[in-house]
Design an enzyme around this catalytic site. Structure first.
Site, PDB file in Angstrom:
ATOM      1  CE  LYS A 170      -5.445  45.759  73.385  1.00  0.00           C
ATOM      2  NZ  LYS A 170      -4.806  44.846  73.148  1.00  0.00           N
ATOM      3  CE  LYS A 204      -6.457  38.038  65.055  1.00  0.00           C
ATOM      4  NZ  LYS A 204      -5.898  38.696  63.918  1.00  0.00           N
ATOM      5  CG  ASP A 257      -1.648  45.348  75.956  1.00  0.00           C
ATOM      6  OD1 ASP A 257      -2.877  45.947  75.438  1.00  0.00           O
ATOM      7  OD2 ASP A 257      -1.107  44.904  75.156  1.00  0.00           O
ATOM      8  CG  HIS A 262      -6.804  39.907  72.810  1.00  0.00           C
ATOM      9  ND1 HIS A 262      -8.057  40.662  72.415  1.00  0.00           N
ATOM     10  CD2 HIS A 262      -5.836  40.735  72.744  1.00  0.00           C
ATOM     11  CE1 HIS A 262      -7.763  41.738  71.956  1.00  0.00           C
ATOM     12  NE2 HIS A 262      -6.383  41.889  72.049  1.00  0.00           N
TER      13      HIS A 262
END
Lengths: 508, 358
Positions: A170, A204, A257, A262
């Site tokens: 990203k 994760k 961001d 995410h």
């Protein structure tokens, strides 16, 4: 040769790990922080766990005037400082034999010809078999020139026997238009199935556990819908500021961001329908469905909030505000806190708002998904008995302290019937993380194996921008973001955003 | 924190555990299994606990250690509870059993098992002849033995084979995972040719070498030979013969392997011997029957015992000439003798079963 069945493989043999076939990895931007702190250690950890192919090759590309040995020394130091698994000389020796360095700038034809030569030599000396991944740990502005150079030097050519893949980080653009341009630039040279976009959150364990929690259990899925869920809060809070990151962050801001990638990915995993299988295609299809059904309701000024931290005291330290951080414009309008409301127009989620928020210099570092349930439709108690009873909640703690928390009412010990909220913690994560692989390990291995499940594809990226673009556009028309004190949980407008509908942010 | 409870009962241990949890705050209850370690009370007991503590970081568990003391002493139970820093991510209960109680260990374990969680039994050294029929083994859904840690590893493996029941597993098999993974991936690549012959060279008393050969025999359906190495530790060399040449993996020093394939450069692989802690963590990862292990174990007798095919320390590419299968047995026994004598302490015990093995 599709008829070949390896006699030594058996699906019942769950012990056998998947080891990538012969291949090499070329990293652009090896001198960067990410490369030293995450990529190189992850590669060593993979080698240490025996998951890299024998003869694996790691090539660095940068402007520095280094020889192979100098670069090897840099990798060595990075491994010693940051690797998760213990240092073993024999693993290192084996890995270091495959380390190469190519010096040059991105517009230097010679350097890329050298790189092509190095890659060919590796095929001969190390047996990497023409399989190479290119990790672009560089600013997106350099993508066009680098991908063109790769194509020009013949490095992007693949056939049935040899694969070439490209890994990008990203930001995937700064709005829909730029994201499409970027996708075009990359897809010009590499077909979409060879493009791996890293969203390290998806690597994760706890994020992958969302799928296990939802689809492997009987007790959660029946209530996972608008009949029982009141709203969902997805929070990613950081307690650090932006000192030293001005070059990247100024003008980008919290929404671009973090929310665009995410948080929207976490939202998709939380809200999507059950995939028909765990095949990458099936998984992506469901994510795309839910992303295309999501939008931010208007008026944006009431359903979204943004803020910028000011100087003050946080956690026993005096910290500067964003405008005092080095490198930021004195009148920077960059937001360091962003919260948005999402509605998902499907039968499952109609009327259930999803609140997404992210900020810097907040109370503490935490990422979690809180599913907050409706109150019981009837409470057969005196009203005084349930005064202190809140809403039931199921919280997936992504990091730190991975696990699941459930909140429900319980009787307070004593003569009177009084019900109060208690929490129940599932703390598997506590212990689990120490041995569980770093997100980058998992993702790099998946790139080498060509396993795309955990990588968002271009359509997902573009849909995410479609959701966020109107909000960003609305913000761009306005003045300074609201300020908030360091160590707090964001600006007042964020609180109003929820109180307007009779809800409130959970304190994570 | 370590709490000693000398001369106690399991009821007292249990109430102490509850007390510790209440005073120590909310100690996580998210344990996924109970691990019962069965040993004789000795210096090795601590090593086993250490390995379990390390493995508990991946698999939070309750560890019950049964350390059986002198049988001649008066019946007594000494308990020790370890939580927090002294126990990794587990709670450890060490039970020292003396006198007649030493043979009645199961009665002490039952009250301490976690409710509704799987039980895993682990014998870090000597295991019972039939683990599944042992009193502790009957409590467990999974029984981990370690034939390499027994006095006579090859004989122990033979016993494992005869007594196999679903849920049995052996660390000698776990130690093979890296080897198996490398060899399986070597066959993932072209040329896609049938393996015509397989050969394993390893230390004379290496049960892992036997199992690896057994694995080949069960999967490949071709003649498999197992020879004894004169140097090196554990498994030393594996050769899979194919029409275009052999896939050869040689590890002379117990650390780094060299993979040789026709038409490809030699590749070095870090292939260090695995620690007990690693193996235990892998074992706890799955609790269902391991069919592949069962097949490999049962195929061990099909393996022909041969002489080392080309000295393993020499050229790895030298592929072992077609070996006379069963007939090689008699000369081999003589050949192996000098190697065995180099290690006198094990030599006597080994020769007999080695013959009986085939």
């Amino acid at each position: 040769m599709s008829s070949w069945r390896n006699p030594l493989r058996d699906e019942r043999d769950k012990r056998l790990p998947r080891i990538a076939g012969p291949c090499g990895l070329v990293i652009f931007g090896v001198t960067g922080d990410l490369s030293r702190k995450k990529l190189m250690p992850a590669i060593y950890d993979l080698a240490n766990r025996g998951l890299l192919p024998p003869g694996f090759a790691l090539t660095g590309f940068a402007r520095r005037d280094w020889a192979n040995e100098d670069f090897g020394e840099v990798v060595h130091q990075a491994v010693k400082d940051h690797a998760r698994t213990p240092y073993r000389p024999e693993v290192w020796n084996q890995l270091s034999e495959g380390i190469r360095f190519v010096q040059g700038t991105f517009d230097d034809d010679n350097a890329f010809d050298n790189l092509a030569k190095t890659v060919r030599e590796l095929d001969e000396q190390r047996g990497t078999g023409g399989n190479h991944a290119f990790y672009l740990s560089i600013p997106p502005s350099a993508f066009p020139v680098v991908t063109k150079q790769l194509a020009r030097a013949g490095l992007a050519e693949q056939d049935a026997e040899q694969w070439r893949r490209v890994v990008i980080e990203k930001p995937f653009g700064h709005d829909l238009k730029s994201a499409k341009e970027l996708n075009n630039v990359v897809n010009d040279v590499f077909p979409e199935d060879s493009v791996f976009r890293i969203d390290h959150y998806l690597g994760k364990e706890t994020v992958q556990n969302i799928l296990a929690l939802r689809f492997a259990n009987q007790m959660f899925e029946p209530i996972w819908n608008a009949n029982y869920v009141d709203h969902v809060q997805i929070t990613m809070a950081e307690d650090i500021g932006l000192g030293g990151r001005a070059g990247y962050y100024d003008g980008i801001g919290a929404a671009r961001d973090v929310i665009q990638n995410h948080l929207l990915q976490l939202m998709a995993l939380t809200a999507m329908e059950e995939p028909v299988s765990f095949h990458p295609r099936a998984l992506r299809a469901e994510k795309i469905k839910v992303l295309s059904a999501a939008r931010v309701p208007t008026p944006y000024d009431e359903t979204c909030a943004r803020g910028q931290y000011v100087g003050g005291w946080q956690g026993g330290q005096k910290v500067p505000g964003l405008l005092e951080e080095g490198g930021f414009a004195k009148d920077s309008k960059t937001e360091t806190y962003a919260a948005i409301t999402l509605e998902i127009n499907t039968r499952r989620w109609a009327g259930v708002p999803f609140y997404l928020r992210h900020g810097k210099r907040l109370g503490r570092k935490v990422t979690e998904i809180a599913v907050v349930f409706k109150r019981a439709p009837h409470l057969p108690f005196d009203s005084t008995a349930t005064e202190e009873l809140g809403q039931n909640a199921l919280v997936i703690r992504v990091q730190p302290d991975e696990g699941v928390t459930m909140r429900f009412g319980s009787k307070v010990p004593g003569n009177a019937m009084e019900v109060r909220d208690v929490t129940m913690d599932f703390g598997y994560g506590h212990a689990f993380t120490e041995s569980s692989p770093e997100a980058y390990e998992r993702l790099i291995l998946d790139v080498l194996l060509g396993e795309p499940s955990l990588f968002p594809m271009n359509e997902e990226v573009e849909l995410s921008w479609e959701i966020l673009d109107p909000v960003l556009y609305n913000w761009a028309k306005q003045g300074m973001p609201e300020s908030y004190a360091p160590g707090s949980w964001g600006p007042p407008s964020a609180d109003q955003m929820l109180t307007r509908t009779g809800r409130h942010w959970r304190r994570p | 924190m370590i709490i000693d409870l000398p001369s106690t009962t399991t009821a007292q241990v249990n109430s102490k555990l509850v007390e510790v949890r209440e005073t120590g705050g909310a100690v996580a209850l998210g344990r996924v299994l109970t691990l019962v370690i069965v040993t004789d009370d000795s210096a090795k007991t601590e090593d086993a606990i250490q390995a379990a503590n390390e493995a508990s970081r991946e698999h939070p568990c309750r560890v019950i250690v049964l350390a059986r003391g002198a049988r001649k002493a008066a019946a007594r139970l000494d308990a020790q509870i370890r939580v927090g820093g002294d126990a990794g991510a587990s709670d450890v209960i060490v039970l020292r059993l003396y006198g007649p109680l030493a043979d009645q260990a199961a009665s002490c374990v039952v009250p301490l098992l976690l409710p509704d969680a799987p039980v895993v039994a682990w014998w870090p050294s000597e295991a019972p002849e039939v683990p599944a029929e042992d009193a502790i083994g009957q409590l467990a859904t999974r029984r981990i033995t370690d034939s390499a840690a027994e006095k006579n590893p090859i004989k122990a493996l033979e016993a494992r084979r005869k007594s196999y029941v679903d849920g049995d597993t052996d660390l000698a098999w776990t130690r093979l995972t890296n080897w198996r993974a490398q060899l399986a991936s070597a066959l993932d690549l072209p040329p896609y040719e049938k393996v015509t012959q397989a050969a394993v060279v390893g230390e004379a008393d290496s049960p892992s070498s036997e199992l690896l050969a057994g694995w080949f025999a069960s999967r490949l359906n071709v003649p498999v030979s197992r020879a004894k190495a004169t140097t090196g530790e554990g498994i030393v060399q594996v050769t899979l013969t194919r029409r275009s040449g052999a896939v050869d993996l040689l590890r002379p020093d117990g650390k780094t392997g060299t993979l040789t394939q026709p038409g490809q450069p030699d590749r070095r692989i870090a292939l260090q011997r695995r620690s007990v802690k690693d193996c235990l963590a892998e074992e706890l990862r799955r609790l269902d029957p391991d069919e592949i292990y069962e097949a490999a174990l049962k195929a061990v007798p099909k393996v022909a015992k041969g002489r080392p095919g080309g000295a393993p320390a020499a050229k790895p590419a030298a592929k072992p000439a077609a070996k006379p299968a069963a007939k090689a047995k008699v000369p081999e026994a003589k050949e192996a003798a000098p190697a065995a004598e180099a290690k006198p302490k094990r030599a006597a015990a080994k020769k007999a079963p080695a013959k009986a093995d085939s």
